[in-house]
Design an enzyme around this catalytic site. Structure first.
Site, mmCIF file in Angstrom:
data_model
loop_
_atom_site.group_PDB
_atom_site.id
_atom_site.type_symbol
_atom_site.label_atom_id
_atom_site.label_comp_id
_atom_site.label_asym_id
_atom_site.label_seq_id
_atom_site.Cartn_x
_atom_site.Cartn_y
_atom_site.Cartn_z
ATOM 1 C CG ASP A 295 -0.254 -0.291 2.526
ATOM 2 O OD1 ASP A 295 0.840 -0.892 2.535
ATOM 3 O OD2 ASP A 295 -0.799 0.101 3.561
ATOM 4 C CD GLU B 124 7.359 2.227 6.261
ATOM 5 O OE1 GLU B 124 6.270 1.637 6.282
ATOM 6 O OE2 GLU B 124 7.461 3.467 6.094
#
Length: 621
Positions: A365, A559
């Site tokens: 996503d 991340e």
């Protein structure tokens, strides 16, 4: 060697001199002299610390002592002068996993409930009515400590019911275990930063790192919480919040069991219970015709629910909503309000959000590969994962249950699961393999054609072991070079992104961004097919980038990365988790930590030394 220092004074002086941009870190962007002199309080011995990396290590060690309220404290110069690879790996093993560990029980509940996603005046904890023990425990805890509200989920709930929970979103309970004197939450490891809950596929990659760092119990606890979610919520959730009850995530439960069993031989009862749950998930989540199983015999991601996903930031869908607002002669905010309340229904927009919710179920996503098309695709990733499920189930039945297994009064054999895997393999190769391109593409079963978007998920068949030698060779020799940048592989190729509208926003799972799961699955796939030198190269590229970034930016482990600039400075969609901290990075980021530890297991000693010297991949490969 250790120095006795006045901690507060040294800390303040160091920041004043070296943190010139006042971001509470010492990085390559600061313009200080990059040299700071320490003076021992007893001996008056002076030691100069020079360079961004060593100064940032000093800041981190001082920050630890400050948090402990130490006035005079010893600084160990061995920690300050530690090689980068050893320091990063050590901190992941000894600090970061512990910092990321959570429990939902008396001890850990406050940390879970009091985070930035909690919007209710009183935080809500949802507990399944199926979990009698959990209901009793949390209701008693509610009375004892207060500050939160327990709400009971019915044993069977509809997706329409789940949508009603958005007026009072909350965390979902996870498993409890009986300790000597009381119940305690089964621990789980969160990704980090704003992600303060148990995420589905993140947890598998995290478990890989835990197992490498000899934290077997935490990896087994992840499996227990996977089992709990399937039994009580019907699926392994995107994450354990109420608004994620409509969707699952990429299935990696069987891979976790295999990895655990490689480290320790466990009792038959433990494996029996988990294998039963894996099969339950396979049958009820993935193989229900018309839902995630399609007429081709292959699968798709297909989230339930209607309308906009609940978790996005305000304004995230403004570019999507604007034409519809204009269509109904409303402002975007007024249209959004009416659409969310379902006082205004638009079937075309509803169809868009079916794809969007399904895209989020995929874990990617977002990506232009799946925007407004996800639910139409037999995607390479989900079918690779399910092929691996079928192979894993066959292996477990054969190796641990003499080829025969009974679950919920149904008898299974290893051979029938092998046949399922062979059938899926044949269908994937028929519909998704493109011999001319030397690539796997998702198959659009609605329009009955391949969807030629070049995504890193095309390497998942290598990891799953479903390629033949010719396909593997073409993936490595033809496809892979189109993804490789200095620091690893990108989420998609530049060519595929170039085919998207120039007005479209950058999608974080596309070019030029690089993610740990893509790297880790690629490495394992390369090793599986005997491409050991190529695996060394790809590991080195990624670990070089993590190491370089940590050295230059105060230990930051983010991340994801922008591989075009070899930087953690990502300006796309949701920014970059793991970069917001003061003085010291305490937790890194879950799957990035795991990728570092996994990569070090593959990398040979010569390349580890090159990492410590910041040798560019371009000079080695």
């Amino acid at each position: 060697m250790k120095l006795l220092l006045n901690i507060d004074q040294t800390f303040s002086d160091l920041l004043l001199q070296e943190d010139t941009d006042n971001d509470k870190k010492i990085t390559k962007d600061d313009t200080g002299p990059k040299k700071f002199v320490l003076v021992d309080e007893t001996t008056k011995q002076e030691v100069a610390i020079e360079g961004t990396y060593f100064l940032s290590n000093l800041l981190q060690e001082l920050a630890v002592l400050k948090e402990q309220n130490v006035a005079l404290g010893e600084i160990d110069l061995d920690f300050i002068q530690e090689n980068p690879v050893e320091r990063i790996s050590r901190k992941i093993k000894t600090d970061y996993w512990n910092e990321l560990t959570r429990t939902i029980d008396k001890k850990g509940l406050a940390q879970i409930l009091n985070d930035e996603k909690t919007t209710n005046a009183i935080p809500t904890l949802y507990v399944s009515a199926k979990d009698k023990k959990g209901v009793a425990y949390f209701q008693e805890l509610e009375q004892e400590v207060g500050g939160f509200e327990v709400a009971i989920l019915p044993e069977d709930f509809s997706m329409e019911y789940v949508e009603t929970l958005n007026t009072k979103p909350g965390i979902l309970a996870l498993a409890l275990e009986q300790k000597i004197y009381s119940l305690q939450g089964v621990p789980f490891v969160v990704p980090g930063g704003r992600f303060n809950e148990m995420y589905g596929w993140d947890s598998y990659f995290i478990a890989v790192g835990l197992l490498l760092d000899n934290q077997l119990e935490k990896a087994m606890a992840i499996a227990e919480n996977f089992k709990y979610q399937i039994i009580h919520y019907g699926k392994i959730l995107n994450a354990n919040r109420s608004y994620y009850l409509t969707r699952t995530q990429p299935p990696l439960y069987s891979s976790l069991l295999i990895d655990i069993l490689k480290q320790k031989k466990l009792g038959q009862d433990w494996l029996q219970s988990h294998l039963e749950t894996v099969i339950l998930e396979y049958n009820t989540v993935w193989m229900v015709s018309g839902n995630r199983l399609t007429p081709t015999g292959l699968n798709r991601y297909k989230s339930d629910g209607v309308g906009m996903p609940f978790e996005v930031e305000p304004g995230h869908f403004d570019d999507v909503l604007a034409p519809y607002a204009q269509k109904y002669n409303l402002s975007v905010r007024e249209f959004e309000k009416q659409y969310l309340n379902r006082t205004l229904v638009d079937t075309d927009l509803d169809a868009y959000f079916v794809h969007d919710r399904s895209l989020r179920e995929s874990g990617h996503d977002t990506t232009d590969r799946l925007i407004n098309t996800c639910a139409n695709l037999n995607s390479v990733d989900i079918n690779s994962f399910l092929f691996k499920y079928e192979k894993d189930i066959a292996y477990l039945i054969k190796e641990y249950f003499n080829g025969s297994f009974e679950s919920n009064s149904v008898h299974y054999t290893a051979q029938e699961w092998e046949l399922k895997a062979q059938a899926r393999q044949a269908k994937i190769n028929e519909l998704c393999w493109n011999e001319t391109a030397g690539m796997y593409f998702d198959y659009d079963f609605v329009n009955q054609k391949q969807f030629p978007f070049e995504a890193a998920t095309m390497f998942f068949p290598l990891w799953a072991g479903l390629c033949n030698e010719n396909q593997a060779k073409k993936l490595v020799e033809i496809a892979l070079p189109q993804f490789v940048k200095m620091g690893g592989i990108t989420g998609s190729t530049a060519a595929s992104v170039a085919g998207v509208s120039p007005d479209a926003p950058h999608r974080q799972w596309d070019y030029p961004f690089g993610w740990a799961p893509h790297q880790m699955l690629l490495w394992e796939g390369l090793l599986k097919y005997g491409y050991h030198q190529k695996a060394q190269e790809m590991v080195y590229r990624w670990l070089w980038l993590i190491t370089k970034n940590a050295v230059e930016y105060n230990g930051t482990i983010p991340e994801k990365f922008d591989l075009e600039t070899s930087s953690h400075k990502v300006f796309a969609e949701y920014g970059n988790v793991g970069t917001e901290f003061d003085y010291i990075a305490k937790e890194g980021f879950g799957w990035m930590n795991a990728s570092y530890q996994y990569g070090l297991q593959i990398l040979d000693d010569t390349l580890k030394e090159a990492l410590n010297k910041d040798t560019s991949p371009g000079t080695i490969f």
